[in-house]
Write a protein that holds these residues in place. Structure first.
Motif, mmCIF file in Angstrom:
data_model
loop_
_atom_site.group_PDB
_atom_site.id
_atom_site.type_symbol
_atom_site.label_atom_id
_atom_site.label_comp_id
_atom_site.label_asym_id
_atom_site.label_seq_id
_atom_site.Cartn_x
_atom_site.Cartn_y
_atom_site.Cartn_z
ATOM 1 N N UNK A 89 0.776 -1.191 0.122
ATOM 2 C CA UNK A 89 0.038 -0.078 0.007
ATOM 3 C C UNK A 89 0.670 1.272 -0.015
ATOM 4 N N UNK A 90 1.893 1.265 1.011
ATOM 5 C CA UNK A 90 2.721 2.584 1.158
ATOM 6 C C UNK A 90 3.508 2.709 -0.306
ATOM 7 N N UNK A 91 3.948 1.606 -0.673
ATOM 8 C CA UNK A 91 4.682 1.477 -2.130
ATOM 9 C C UNK A 91 4.126 2.011 -2.973
ATOM 10 N N UNK A 92 2.801 1.658 -3.273
ATOM 11 C CA UNK A 92 2.080 2.175 -4.448
ATOM 12 C C UNK A 92 1.519 3.631 -4.154
ATOM 13 N N UNK A 93 1.241 4.043 -3.002
ATOM 14 C CA UNK A 93 1.183 5.659 -2.727
ATOM 15 C C UNK A 93 2.358 6.279 -3.089
ATOM 16 N N UNK A 94 3.655 5.783 -2.735
ATOM 17 C CA UNK A 94 4.729 6.482 -2.980
ATOM 18 C C UNK A 94 5.125 6.805 -4.383
ATOM 19 N N UNK A 95 4.832 5.591 -5.207
ATOM 20 C CA UNK A 95 5.074 5.756 -6.592
ATOM 21 C C UNK A 95 4.157 6.823 -7.360
ATOM 22 N N UNK A 96 2.744 6.628 -6.675
ATOM 23 C CA UNK A 96 2.107 7.786 -7.127
ATOM 24 C C UNK A 96 2.489 9.234 -6.864
ATOM 25 N N UNK A 97 2.700 9.283 -5.823
ATOM 26 C CA UNK A 97 3.229 10.476 -5.178
ATOM 27 C C UNK A 97 4.407 11.236 -6.010
ATOM 28 N N UNK A 98 5.204 10.356 -6.376
ATOM 29 C CA UNK A 98 6.545 10.627 -7.118
ATOM 30 C C UNK A 98 5.894 10.846 -8.810
ATOM 31 N N UNK A 99 4.999 10.470 -9.007
ATOM 32 C CA UNK A 99 4.615 10.567 -10.610
ATOM 33 C C UNK A 99 3.831 12.066 -10.550
ATOM 34 N N UNK A 100 3.036 12.223 -9.526
ATOM 35 C CA UNK A 100 2.535 13.665 -9.406
ATOM 36 C C UNK A 100 3.616 14.694 -9.506
ATOM 37 N N UNK A 101 4.597 14.422 -8.791
ATOM 38 C CA UNK A 101 5.813 15.498 -8.628
ATOM 39 C C UNK A 101 6.373 15.392 -9.805
ATOM 40 N N UNK A 102 6.657 14.648 -10.701
ATOM 41 C CA UNK A 102 7.298 14.554 -11.958
ATOM 42 C C UNK A 102 6.288 15.334 -12.950
ATOM 43 N N UNK A 103 5.080 15.038 -13.016
ATOM 44 C CA UNK A 103 4.225 15.831 -13.723
ATOM 45 C C UNK A 103 4.305 17.204 -13.398
ATOM 46 N N UNK A 104 4.242 17.629 -12.275
ATOM 47 C CA UNK A 104 4.563 18.911 -12.046
ATOM 48 C C UNK A 104 5.672 19.706 -12.353
ATOM 49 N N UNK A 105 6.807 18.831 -12.210
ATOM 50 C CA UNK A 105 8.203 19.364 -12.630
ATOM 51 C C UNK A 105 8.211 19.523 -14.191
ATOM 52 N N UNK A 106 7.464 18.822 -14.847
ATOM 53 C CA UNK A 106 7.421 18.877 -16.397
ATOM 54 C C UNK A 106 6.359 19.674 -16.870
ATOM 55 N N UNK A 107 5.876 20.502 -16.072
ATOM 56 C CA UNK A 107 4.873 21.785 -16.403
ATOM 57 C C UNK A 107 3.339 21.034 -16.728
ATOM 58 N N UNK A 108 3.175 19.897 -16.330
ATOM 59 C CA UNK A 108 1.926 19.298 -16.654
ATOM 60 C C UNK A 108 1.069 19.668 -15.691
ATOM 61 N N UNK A 109 -0.383 19.103 -15.796
ATOM 62 C CA UNK A 109 -1.749 19.449 -14.969
ATOM 63 C C UNK A 109 -1.364 18.666 -13.771
ATOM 64 N N UNK A 110 -1.677 19.049 -12.570
ATOM 65 C CA UNK A 110 -1.658 18.805 -11.122
ATOM 66 C C UNK A 110 -2.669 19.438 -10.324
ATOM 67 N N UNK A 111 -3.101 18.920 -9.073
ATOM 68 C CA UNK A 111 -3.903 19.498 -8.246
ATOM 69 C C UNK A 111 -3.144 19.896 -7.065
#
Length: 290
Positions: A89-111
């Protein structure tokens, strides 16, 4: 209407409702809209969270300096091929969190939840919980409402800005929001939600904001991943009946005061902390020149 944890707790006890319902009622009153419209907005938020939490899981995104590009993909693959030490569970949540951060860093749409720099913690936790426990959209929306109540109190009585309070105000607040959301998902009461939020926020009290090259990339992304673990730990403690020795409102007030005590070098200026380490300065020169 509530503006602090004590008022929120009183409302839930007096009316026999949960934090999500109290937040929904307040939002309906403030926005002068009905529940259906608010839930439609929440569903749009969920769509953005879902997209940003998975985009970088299978592809490397173009990120300035390539500081974190591919990290979400690495963790996703590691989780699929191994038994993660911190659990699935935590590993899945971590991977999703990292994905959101990468989308943000690439100027993508995040919440921003509550900020861009901390955008992965709440989505990571809530969306991993949806998969783990088979939650429907309404249950996830209620978890977001619970998190929103915590975030609104912190925003009103302290700060959510790294430039004002350090990363404790960003990743710390996000972890507090996510911890309360998890407690709600697992059937905990309002007091337990507040205890979990307080425990999570105390765990990173004084955390500085020291972005490498002044960019919301490093160490921000990895703090999103560790924020997920912080939220899960705090939620488990609260659900076990462990109370925060210091009440939530007092923790929020302490965070505000600690943020004011931090020198400006440690509040998103990139003039202190790891932002002035030799490697960070080299990265800054490679990106921006002298």
């Amino acid at each position: 209407m509530f503006s602090c944890g004590a008022q929120l707790l009183h409302i839930t006890q007096q009316e026999g409702i949960c934090i999500a319902q109290a937040m929904l009622k307040q939002e309906m009153q403030l926005s002068e809209t009905g529940e259906a419209q608010i839930r439609r907005r929440l569903h749009k938020v969920l769509d953005v969270m879902e997209e940003s939490s998975t985009t970088a899981a299978n592809e490397k995104l173009p990120i300035v300096g390539n500081m974190i590009s591919g990290d979400a993909m690495k963790l996703t693959q590691y989780r699929a091929q191994n038994a993660p030490l911190c659990g699935n569970f935590v590993a899945s949540a971590m991977a999703k969190a990292l994905s959101c951060s990468e989308v943000n860093a690439s100027m993508g749409l995040i919440c921003a939840a509550p900020t861009a720099g901390s955008c992965g913690i709440l989505p990571g936790v809530v969306l991993a919980a949806r998969e783990e426990f088979g939650l429907d959209d309404t249950a996830v929306e209620d978890a977001l409402l619970t998190a929103a109540a915590i975030g609104s109190i912190i925003a009103k009585n302290a700060t959510l800005a790294g430039a004002e309070g350090g990363c404790q105000a960003e990743c710390g607040s996000a972890a507090a929001m996510a911890a309360a959301a998890l407690v709600h998902i697992k059937g905990g009461g309002a007091q337990q939600c507040l205890d979990a939020a307080a425990i999570a926020l105390k765990s990173v009290m004084g955390l500085v904001c020291d972005p490498v090259a002044g960019l919301v990339i490093s160490p921000c992304a990895k703090r999103n991943a560790s924020g997920v673990a912080n939220a899960a730990c705090a939620a488990d403690m609260a659900l076990a009946g462990i109370q925060s020795v210091i009440p939530f409102d007092e923790v929020v007030d302490a965070m505000k005061k600690v943020g004011r005590m931090l020198p400006y070098e440690l509040r998103e200026t990139a003039k202190g902390g790891i932002a002035v380490s030799p490697t960070a300065l080299r990265i800054q020169q490679e990106i921006f020149g002298s």
